[in-house]
Design a protein around this motif. Structure first.
Motif, short mmCIF file in Angstrom:
data_model
loop_
_atom_site.label_atom_id
_atom_site.label_comp_id
_atom_site.label_asym_id
_atom_site.label_seq_id
_atom_site.Cartn_x
_atom_site.Cartn_y
_atom_site.Cartn_z
N ASP A 273 18.77 -12.34 -21.42
CA ASP A 273 20.03 -12.62 -21.04
C ASP A 273 20.25 -11.56 -19.89
N CYS A 274 19.49 -11.00 -19.21
CA CYS A 274 19.77 -10.27 -17.92
C CYS A 274 19.81 -11.32 -16.71
N ASN A 275 20.85 -10.99 -16.00
CA ASN A 275 20.97 -11.79 -14.74
C ASN A 275 19.99 -11.34 -13.76
N LEU A 276 19.72 -10.10 -13.61
CA LEU A 276 18.88 -9.36 -12.70
C LEU A 276 18.06 -8.33 -13.37
N VAL A 277 16.69 -8.48 -13.28
CA VAL A 277 15.63 -7.66 -13.69
C VAL A 277 15.12 -6.79 -12.67
N LEU A 278 15.19 -5.44 -12.77
CA LEU A 278 14.68 -4.23 -11.81
C LEU A 278 13.63 -3.87 -12.57
N VAL A 279 12.12 -4.00 -11.51
CA VAL A 279 11.10 -3.47 -11.90
C VAL A 279 10.98 -1.92 -11.14
N ALA A 280 10.84 -0.97 -11.93
CA ALA A 280 10.77 0.34 -11.49
C ALA A 280 9.60 1.20 -11.97
N VAL A 281 8.38 0.65 -11.85
CA VAL A 281 7.14 1.45 -12.57
C VAL A 281 6.44 1.68 -11.23
N PRO A 282 5.34 2.76 -11.63
CA PRO A 282 4.55 3.12 -10.57
C PRO A 282 3.88 1.67 -10.07
N ARG A 283 3.23 1.70 -8.83
CA ARG A 283 2.53 0.48 -8.43
C ARG A 283 1.22 0.05 -9.13
N PHE A 284 0.67 1.04 -9.73
CA PHE A 284 -0.46 0.49 -10.54
C PHE A 284 0.09 -0.20 -11.82
N GLY A 285 1.16 -0.22 -12.15
CA GLY A 285 1.66 -0.77 -13.42
C GLY A 285 2.45 -2.12 -13.22
N ILE A 286 2.71 -2.39 -11.94
CA ILE A 286 3.46 -3.51 -11.74
C ILE A 286 2.80 -4.86 -12.08
N ARG A 287 1.52 -5.18 -12.05
CA ARG A 287 0.97 -6.45 -12.30
C ARG A 287 0.98 -6.25 -13.83
N GLU A 288 0.78 -5.53 -14.49
CA GLU A 288 0.59 -5.44 -16.11
C GLU A 288 1.97 -5.62 -16.41
N VAL A 289 3.14 -4.97 -15.91
CA VAL A 289 4.43 -5.02 -16.44
C VAL A 289 5.15 -6.72 -16.10
N CYS A 290 4.83 -7.13 -15.06
CA CYS A 290 5.52 -8.24 -14.62
C CYS A 290 4.77 -9.52 -15.47
N HIS A 291 3.55 -9.33 -15.80
CA HIS A 291 2.80 -10.21 -16.62
C HIS A 291 3.29 -10.49 -18.00
N GLY B 42 9.68 -2.22 -2.99
CA GLY B 42 8.90 -3.22 -2.64
C GLY B 42 7.41 -3.11 -2.44
N THR B 43 6.57 -3.67 -2.95
CA THR B 43 5.17 -3.43 -2.77
C THR B 43 4.36 -4.62 -2.38
N PRO B 44 2.98 -4.76 -1.99
CA PRO B 44 2.34 -5.75 -2.05
C PRO B 44 2.37 -7.06 -2.66
N GLU B 45 2.67 -6.45 -4.08
CA GLU B 45 2.56 -7.10 -5.06
C GLU B 45 3.59 -8.32 -5.15
N VAL B 46 4.64 -7.96 -4.04
CA VAL B 46 5.80 -9.09 -4.21
C VAL B 46 5.12 -10.32 -3.20
N MET B 47 4.48 -10.00 -2.26
CA MET B 47 3.95 -10.79 -1.42
C MET B 47 2.73 -11.92 -2.30
N GLU B 48 2.03 -11.11 -3.01
CA GLU B 48 1.26 -11.93 -3.76
C GLU B 48 1.92 -13.01 -4.85
N MET B 49 2.80 -12.50 -5.36
CA MET B 49 3.79 -13.11 -6.42
C MET B 49 4.46 -14.41 -5.70
N ALA B 50 5.13 -14.25 -4.47
CA ALA B 50 5.63 -15.10 -3.72
C ALA B 50 4.83 -16.19 -3.52
N GLU B 51 3.32 -16.05 -3.32
CA GLU B 51 2.48 -17.15 -3.00
C GLU B 51 2.03 -17.77 -4.30
N ASP B 52 2.39 -17.43 -5.55
CA ASP B 52 2.02 -17.98 -6.48
C ASP B 52 3.05 -18.97 -6.89
#
Length: 222
Positions: free
Chosen positions: A72-90, A107-117
């Motif tokens: 039910d959230c309009n906006l989700v903010l992911v604020a975890v260490p970089r090593f945990g971003i992929r796991e949390v987003c998955h 923002g981290t390079p994971e944003v770039m990867e996700m934007a290409e998926d």
């Protein structure tokens, strides 16, 4: 979708920044849901100490380790260490939908990867905030946080086709911070704050260390 003035915010994480954003947004009267591995250690009210020394209390929404609270959230903010971003987003991906915004902070390079998926670009409005919006330190986990300052200016990159003006306006209103648009996500890859900051800070603190030395006090890293 709810109006910019009263969105529901989901925060993924339990570190300093997650605490600070929850306190900052919660004390503004917004509903904030917290996705954390330690929900039992969070109070329903978060004491937030602001730079002028005043303390305000933020009432939090759902606090859970289950991503369903993000539906039910309009906006989700992911604020975890970089090593945990992929796991949390998955983990949270099955519970997101196209009308939501998903911001990686910072923002981290994971944003770039996700934007290409295509599986991501068809799921949610994806973006990255260049730098953390708040300078902060947790006082008591899940109970209190000190906000030592806020960033006067920041930048944001929103994946193409995701209404950058709308999301920028929302985030500007949420954090009282003017945002400039990044034309690409490359700065997330080229600016590695911690790898640059941490070695230099350690050198400034311990450059005179020699084997057998002891320190009489515990240093604050920042």
């Amino acid at each position: 979708m709810n109006t910019i003035s009263a969105p529901v915010i989901g925060i993924c994480g339990g570190g300093n920044l997650a605490h600070a954003m929850a306190g900052w947004l919660g004390t503004r009267g917004l509903r904030v849901n917290i996705l954390t591995r330690k929900p039992d250690q969070w109070a329903k009210t978060l004491s937030t100490i602001f730079p002028n020394g005043t303390t305000r209390h933020a009432s939090l929404g759902h606090i859970s380790n289950h991503p369903e609270i993000l539906k039910d959230c309009n906006l989700v903010l992911v604020a975890v260490p970089r090593f945990g971003i992929r796991e949390v987003c998955h983990r949270i991906k099955p519970y997101l939908h196209r009308e939501q915004g998903l911001a990686i902070v910072p923002g981290t390079p994971e944003v770039m990867e996700m934007a290409e998926d295509p599986s991501w670009t068809s799921t949610v409005s994806l973006m990255g905030i260049y730098k953390v919006p708040l300078i902060c330190r947790t006082q008591e986990y899940g109970h209190s946080v000190s906000i030592l300052g806020s960033r006067p200016f920041n930048r944001i990159w929103v994946a193409p086709g995701n209404n950058a003006e709308y999301w920028s306006a929302m985030l500007e209103a949420l954090f009282d911070t003017p945002l400039a648009h990044l034309s690409s996500p490359w700065p997330f890859l080229l600016t590695n704050s911690n790898p640059l900051l941490h070695p230099s800070r350690c050198m400034s603190l311990f450059r005179h260390y020699r084997e057998g030395m002891f320190y009489e006090r515990q240093f604050l890293f920042y």
